[in-house]
Design a protein around this motif. Sequence first.
Motif, PDB file in Angstrom:
ATOM      1  N   LYS A  68      44.623  54.497  44.376  1.00 38.66           N
ATOM      2  CA  LYS A  68      42.748  54.341  43.248  1.00 38.66           C
ATOM      3  C   LYS A  68      43.320  53.449  42.583  1.00 38.66           C
ATOM      4  CE  LYS A  68      42.260  59.245  44.755  1.00 38.66           C
ATOM      5  NZ  LYS A  68      42.307  61.153  44.323  1.00 38.66           N
ATOM      6  N   THR A  69      44.296  53.270  41.697  1.00 34.78           N
ATOM      7  CA  THR A  69      44.775  52.568  40.941  1.00 34.78           C
ATOM      8  C   THR A  69      44.047  51.134  40.920  1.00 34.78           C
ATOM      9  OG1 THR A  69      45.861  53.893  38.887  1.00 34.78           O
ATOM     10  CG2 THR A  69      45.864  51.949  38.710  1.00 34.78           C
ATOM     11  N   TYR A  70      45.066  50.397  42.177  1.00 36.40           N
ATOM     12  CA  TYR A  70      45.290  49.608  42.781  1.00 36.40           C
ATOM     13  C   TYR A  70      43.837  48.966  43.408  1.00 36.40           C
ATOM     14  CZ  TYR A  70      46.299  45.145  45.487  1.00 36.40           C
ATOM     15  OH  TYR A  70      46.545  44.282  45.652  1.00 36.40           O
ATOM     16  N   VAL A  71      43.327  50.199  44.057  1.00 36.70           N
ATOM     17  CA  VAL A  71      42.188  49.028  44.713  1.00 36.70           C
ATOM     18  C   VAL A  71      40.562  49.155  43.496  1.00 36.70           C
ATOM     19  CG1 VAL A  71      40.104  50.600  46.125  1.00 36.70           C
ATOM     20  CG2 VAL A  71      42.523  50.845  46.479  1.00 36.70           C
ATOM     21  N   LYS A  72      40.822  49.749  42.453  1.00 36.45           N
ATOM     22  CA  LYS A  72      40.178  50.141  41.335  1.00 36.45           C
ATOM     23  C   LYS A  72      39.688  49.014  40.792  1.00 36.45           C
ATOM     24  CE  LYS A  72      37.727  51.593  37.247  1.00 36.45           C
ATOM     25  NZ  LYS A  72      37.874  53.171  36.274  1.00 36.45           N
ATOM     26  N   HIS A  73      41.254  47.823  40.351  1.00 40.19           N
ATOM     27  CA  HIS A  73      41.494  47.385  40.133  1.00 40.19           C
ATOM     28  C   HIS A  73      40.728  45.618  40.859  1.00 40.19           C
ATOM     29  CE1 HIS A  73      43.340  43.968  38.152  1.00 40.19           C
ATOM     30  NE2 HIS A  73      44.180  43.526  38.403  1.00 40.19           N
ATOM     31  N   ALA A  74      41.415  45.598  42.561  1.00 37.76           N
ATOM     32  CA  ALA A  74      41.365  44.601  43.047  1.00 37.76           C
ATOM     33  C   ALA A  74      39.677  44.277  43.576  1.00 37.76           C
ATOM     34  CB  ALA A  74      41.936  44.899  44.367  1.00 37.76           C
ATOM     35  N   LEU A  75      38.487  45.906  43.319  1.00 38.97           N
ATOM     36  CA  LEU A  75      38.001  44.970  43.355  1.00 38.97           C
ATOM     37  C   LEU A  75      37.028  44.873  42.508  1.00 38.97           C
ATOM     38  CD1 LEU A  75      37.092  48.941  45.547  1.00 38.97           C
ATOM     39  CD2 LEU A  75      37.075  47.104  46.092  1.00 38.97           C
ATOM     40  N   THR A  76      37.337  45.066  41.077  1.00 42.65           N
ATOM     41  CA  THR A  76      36.611  44.274  39.928  1.00 42.65           C
ATOM     42  C   THR A  76      37.048  42.777  39.790  1.00 42.65           C
ATOM     43  OG1 THR A  76      38.912  44.681  38.301  1.00 42.65           O
ATOM     44  CG2 THR A  76      37.654  46.279  38.809  1.00 42.65           C
ATOM     45  N   VAL A  77      38.170  41.924  40.925  1.00 41.90           N
ATOM     46  CA  VAL A  77      38.743  41.131  40.581  1.00 41.90           C
ATOM     47  C   VAL A  77      37.433  40.220  41.972  1.00 41.90           C
ATOM     48  CG1 VAL A  77      40.325  38.716  41.159  1.00 41.90           C
ATOM     49  CG2 VAL A  77      40.721  40.890  40.371  1.00 41.90           C
ATOM     50  N   ASP A  78      37.239  39.116  41.401  1.00 39.20           N
ATOM     51  CA  ASP A  78      36.482  37.944  42.917  1.00 39.20           C
ATOM     52  C   ASP A  78      36.721  37.940  44.188  1.00 39.20           C
ATOM     53  OD1 ASP A  78      34.766  34.813  42.319  1.00 39.20           O
ATOM     54  OD2 ASP A  78      34.139  35.837  43.935  1.00 39.20           O
ATOM     55  N   THR A  79      36.345  38.822  44.591  1.00 36.01           N
ATOM     56  CA  THR A  79      36.135  38.531  46.697  1.00 36.01           C
ATOM     57  C   THR A  79      35.500  37.339  47.558  1.00 36.01           C
ATOM     58  OG1 THR A  79      34.630  39.946  46.412  1.00 36.01           O
ATOM     59  CG2 THR A  79      36.563  41.564  45.820  1.00 36.01           C
ATOM     60  N   LYS A  80      35.577  36.287  46.456  1.00 35.06           N
ATOM     61  CA  LYS A  80      35.419  35.258  47.420  1.00 35.06           C
ATOM     62  C   LYS A  80      36.658  34.572  47.996  1.00 35.06           C
ATOM     63  CE  LYS A  80      31.379  33.171  44.482  1.00 35.06           C
ATOM     64  NZ  LYS A  80      31.066  32.635  43.440  1.00 35.06           N
ATOM     65  N   GLN A  81      35.678  34.012  49.343  1.00 42.06           N
ATOM     66  CA  GLN A  81      37.144  33.455  50.043  1.00 42.06           C
ATOM     67  C   GLN A  81      37.647  32.392  49.737  1.00 42.06           C
ATOM     68  OE1 GLN A  81      35.946  32.603  53.925  1.00 42.06           O
ATOM     69  NE2 GLN A  81      37.638  31.913  54.723  1.00 42.06           N
ATOM     70  N   GLU A  82      36.885  31.916  48.972  1.00 40.68           N
ATOM     71  CA  GLU A  82      37.770  30.600  47.488  1.00 40.68           C
ATOM     72  C   GLU A  82      39.199  31.207  47.121  1.00 40.68           C
ATOM     73  OE1 GLU A  82      34.327  30.759  47.711  1.00 40.68           O
ATOM     74  OE2 GLU A  82      33.846  30.134  49.630  1.00 40.68           O
ATOM     75  N   THR A  83      38.760  32.266  46.420  1.00 42.16           N
ATOM     76  CA  THR A  83      39.779  32.487  45.760  1.00 42.16           C
ATOM     77  C   THR A  83      40.553  33.992  46.185  1.00 42.16           C
ATOM     78  OG1 THR A  83      37.456  33.088  43.897  1.00 42.16           O
ATOM     79  CG2 THR A  83      39.226  34.597  43.545  1.00 42.16           C
ATOM     80  N   LYS A  84      40.651  33.786  47.523  1.00 44.85           N
ATOM     81  CA  LYS A  84      41.441  34.886  47.734  1.00 44.85           C
ATOM     82  C   LYS A  84      42.472  33.689  48.961  1.00 44.85           C
ATOM     83  CE  LYS A  84      38.866  39.192  49.221  1.00 44.85           C
ATOM     84  NZ  LYS A  84      40.292  39.926  49.086  1.00 44.85           N
TER      85      LYS A  84
END
Length: 683
Positions: A68-84
């Motif tokens: 749950k902690t990992y998911v919460k943190h990951a969702l706060t990071v920019d999720t643009k394809q260029e970033t990924k």
Amino acid sequence: MQKNWIGKSEGISLRFPLIVNGQPEGKHVAEVFTTRPDTLFSVTFLAISPQLAQTWLNAGWQASTEVKTYVKHALTVDTKQETKETQEKTGIFTDVYAINPANNEKIPVWIANFVLAEYGTGAVMADAHDERDFEFARKYNIPLKFVISQDGKPVDAKTATAAYTGDGILFNSGQFSGMNNRESIPQFIAWLEKQKHGKRTTNYKLRDWLISRQRYWGTPIPMVYCDDCGLVPVKESDLPVALPNDVKFTPNGNPLASSNSFMNTACPACKKPAQRETDTMDTFVDSSWYFFRYTDNKNSTEPFNQKRAEYWAPVDQYIGGIEHAVLHLLYARFFTKALRDLGLTTISEPFKRLLCQGMVLKDGAKMSKSLGNVVDPSDIINKYGCDTARLFILFTALPEKELEWSDQGVEGSHRFLQRIADLFVDNTFVKEPTHSFRDKHLASHTQRTIEIVTQHMEHFEFSLAIGKIMELVKVMTSYKTAGKMQKDITTDSLTTVALLIAPFAPHLAEECWEMLGKQKFISTQSWPTVDKQKIDVQAEAAEQAVHQVLSDVSDILKLTKITKPNKVTLIVADEWKYAFVNELKKMLETTRNTGDIMKKMMSNPTFKKYGQDISKQIPRLVADPSKLPQLEVNQTIEERALHESAYLIADEFKCSVEILLEPQSKETKAKNSLPGKPAIVVV
């Protein structure tokens, strides 16, 4: 770019039964879209996006606190394809397992930050045939398997240092072993569908983003929600729906939802209380078809009249940044096709041509306010005038290329405009109406310039067009400096220069136009057209010969260190040499073999009697064809041109000038004369 942006992928949606929290296998299923079912036997884990993981959590998945902690943190990071593509790849094991439908193997399910939620289902099957999957598996010690190799021989994944992403022959793949992996894909899909493990699917990366914007300043969507009638369109008579002024702007929610005057309305159908749609449309919804509306912008009964619109449409030229290719241009094409399908137009493509302009650079970096390297145009305008700034930008680079800003280039552009201005003042014309080769050459060069500049303009090759205007200005400056200017020819050339430079330096062009005594503005005039009757190849060849002589005499004086010559004698080539070089130029188009050329020359009775001279000339001219005249010229024209220009040569070198034909000269050098390159004796 548009094809990649739309991202059409043909593959199969596979069902991976899940084992979750000890519940029976198959109660939960993960849908995975793949274009590579040929790698299914090598899949050793599933990777899901943080967004899909959150959906599972919302549905009651009992995950660990760490997950749950990992998911919460990951969702706060920019999720643009260029970033990924560039960010560090991280993940966490979910304690959930999936069953590989190809071999019934139990494989772990991981949450990974590199998985795109907006593409496919938000879940991917991972294996040793993908660089990203390979890197992730090695980082977290997840076992890997290969099923493709170049020759079909098994590969041990434990010793592999990189993913195998190429094509080859399948192994350890059940009934598909021994097949070419690409050729096996249709059979894989058919087999998986027959086994009820999946369904043939077409996926797209593109997601609509013109509708459902959560912001105030977009165009309101004219729809109303009624408890009894459902979703109801606003009546046409009540359009357009205006944005309210009593909104509250806060960090949360849609500002339109805060306006009671906007939200609360009556249902257009039953008149009962209803609420408006709060989403808004992107500006592209308007700009994707406004090129039609512009043609009929006073029409109050329809978007546009088809006949009026199609008189102008499609647009001849679209100019924009490269980002427009997958943004405005893409949606404009979509809207045009939709309008066509609705019967509002017969046009399928809105634009004929696309030009993507380049960037302006300074000291190798993109010119921008953030970098503090912006050049203030007012400084240039105050010092040089706006025509200089405009000309420099258009001359320095083609529109689609990058432009490197140069202060020296600006100064050079200013000097060129000054040379144009100088052409229009203090002109003295001769009274004799006779036209020399120099006069005819200027007239001919003027017409050729019109032709070439027009071609460059039609292809947006502005720098090349300006370069040709510069050549004409140079010829005119030389013509003016030499004196003996014919009024009609000079005026015609000056008129042409003013018209050709007008798109690049409109203010100077207007001044020049007035100095010519013209009444109306040059901006109202038509573009010049070519008068091919004034193109004179002989005059051009004659002028070229004169320029060659001036250059050659100058070189001789430098070599001999003669500073004050008394006399320059020019010896024009014998008449037979003109036929010889013209024939040689034709032969050089097919061969450079001196032996073959000599044989052909000697088969001609005209040249055979000059065989000794020709045998010396051919090797020299084959080795250096630049010694041959570019334009075809004859002895009479060359001699006359030199006589006409003798005063220029005499004035240039401050000496007397004598012009002889080769048979008239006793000089040893006379035999070295060639068409367009007289032998020269300086004393």
